[in-house]
Design an enzyme around this catalytic site. Structure first.
Site, mmCIF file in Angstrom:
data_model
loop_
_atom_site.group_PDB
_atom_site.id
_atom_site.type_symbol
_atom_site.label_atom_id
_atom_site.label_comp_id
_atom_site.label_asym_id
_atom_site.label_seq_id
_atom_site.Cartn_x
_atom_site.Cartn_y
_atom_site.Cartn_z
ATOM 1 N N ASN A 189 0.846 -1.200 0.000
ATOM 2 C CA ASN A 189 0.000 0.000 0.000
ATOM 3 C C ASN A 189 0.876 1.242 0.000
ATOM 4 O O ASN A 189 2.098 1.142 -0.039
ATOM 5 C CB ASN A 189 -0.962 -0.028 1.190
ATOM 6 C CG ASN A 189 -0.221 -0.056 2.512
ATOM 7 O OD1 ASN A 189 0.500 0.877 2.854
ATOM 8 N ND2 ASN A 189 -0.378 -1.147 3.258
ATOM 9 N N ARG A 190 0.273 2.403 0.066
ATOM 10 C CA ARG A 190 0.998 3.648 -0.175
ATOM 11 C C ARG A 190 1.665 4.234 1.066
ATOM 12 O O ARG A 190 2.166 5.358 1.022
ATOM 13 C CB ARG A 190 0.059 4.675 -0.814
ATOM 14 C CG ARG A 190 -0.369 4.257 -2.220
ATOM 15 C CD ARG A 190 -1.368 5.237 -2.802
ATOM 16 N NE ARG A 190 -0.850 6.599 -2.788
ATOM 17 C CZ ARG A 190 -1.617 7.683 -2.773
ATOM 18 N NH1 ARG A 190 -2.936 7.564 -2.743
ATOM 19 N NH2 ARG A 190 -1.076 8.875 -2.769
#
Ligand code: CTP
Ligand code: CA
Length: 219
Positions: free
Chosen positions: A34-35
């Site tokens: 994820n970011r």
């Protein structure tokens, strides 16, 4: 210089922090992540150390340098992060769960690199839910003071307060996902059983220092 003049609010305290994303393999060369950049968790580790604490940082994959005098343990997957947290949790005074732990891992991950199919068929991934690390620590018989984070995309106040109750933790820090991931600054809202406190927009390092002060007050 200024930090050195502050009273050491976490002197003699032991603090365990998770940071960064986790990486869940699909096969030996691919995976799901994820970011999260890890910047907030690392800033908190640095602030806790400046405040006199002995700091262990369990980190998913990030591109960040280890903060000065912080004991860093690297992990990849949520399961590895859970195991590392469990093996370091005893004698901790505070647990801050900043990591963006993947909610699911791939159940049918392949031991070998998945090859493209000649007919253009695509692989089907199956998922299984990862353990909730924070909720399991909060449920221990004699838990450390537990602080959670919540990155929401909408209805921050409602989701954050619900999450705090569901996980059974005294303090939850809310922020807006797209305003924090990868950024150097942010706005935080603290939720505890007395209500909310907003830490206005500022650098993650400044917010981390303010959060550490707030945690120290609540111990
Ligand atoms: N967390 C955790 N283990 C997980 C998932 C989340 O320890 N498997 C922790 C995070 O580090 C954070 C808090 O739980 O401190 C909230 O994470 P968040 O993703 O916002 O909440 P979830 O309970 O996973 O709910 P959802 O993603 O559906 O909003
Ligand atoms: Ca989640």
């Amino acid at each position: 210089v200024i930090a050195a003049l502050q009273p050491k609010v976490l002197k003699n305290r032991r603090i365990l922090i998770t940071a960064g994303p986790t990486f869940e393999p699909i096969d030996p060369v691919r995976g799901i992540t994820n970011r999260s950049s890890g910047k907030m968790g690392y800033a908190i580790a640095r602030a806790a150390r400046e405040a006199g604490a002995s700091v262990t940082l369990i980190s998913g994959p990030t591109a960040l340098d280890t903060p000065y005098h912080v004991n860093r343990v690297d992990v990849m997957t949520a399961i590895e992060m859970r195991d590392a947290v469990m093996s370091h949790i005893s004698h901790q005074d505070i647990f801050i769960s900043v990591a963006a732990v993947a909610d699911w891992r791939v159940a049918n991950a392949s031991d070998q690199k998945i090859k493209k199919n000649k007919n253009g068929d695509t692989p089907t991934l199956e998922f299984t839910e990862n353990p909730d690390i924070l909720a399991s620590i909060a449920a221990l018989p004699d838990p450390p003071y537990c602080v959670g984070f919540a990155a929401e995309s909408e209805k921050l106040r409602q989701h954050a307060e619900e999450k705090r109750r569901k996980k059974g933790i005294p303090l939850l820090v809310g922020n807006i996902g797209h305003e924090t991931f990868g950024k150097d600054d942010n706005t935080l809202i603290l939720f505890d059983d007395t209500g909310t406190l907003e830490l206005p927009h500022g650098s993650k390092q400044l917010l981390a220092r303010q959060l550490i002060e707030q945690i120290a007050k609540r111990l």
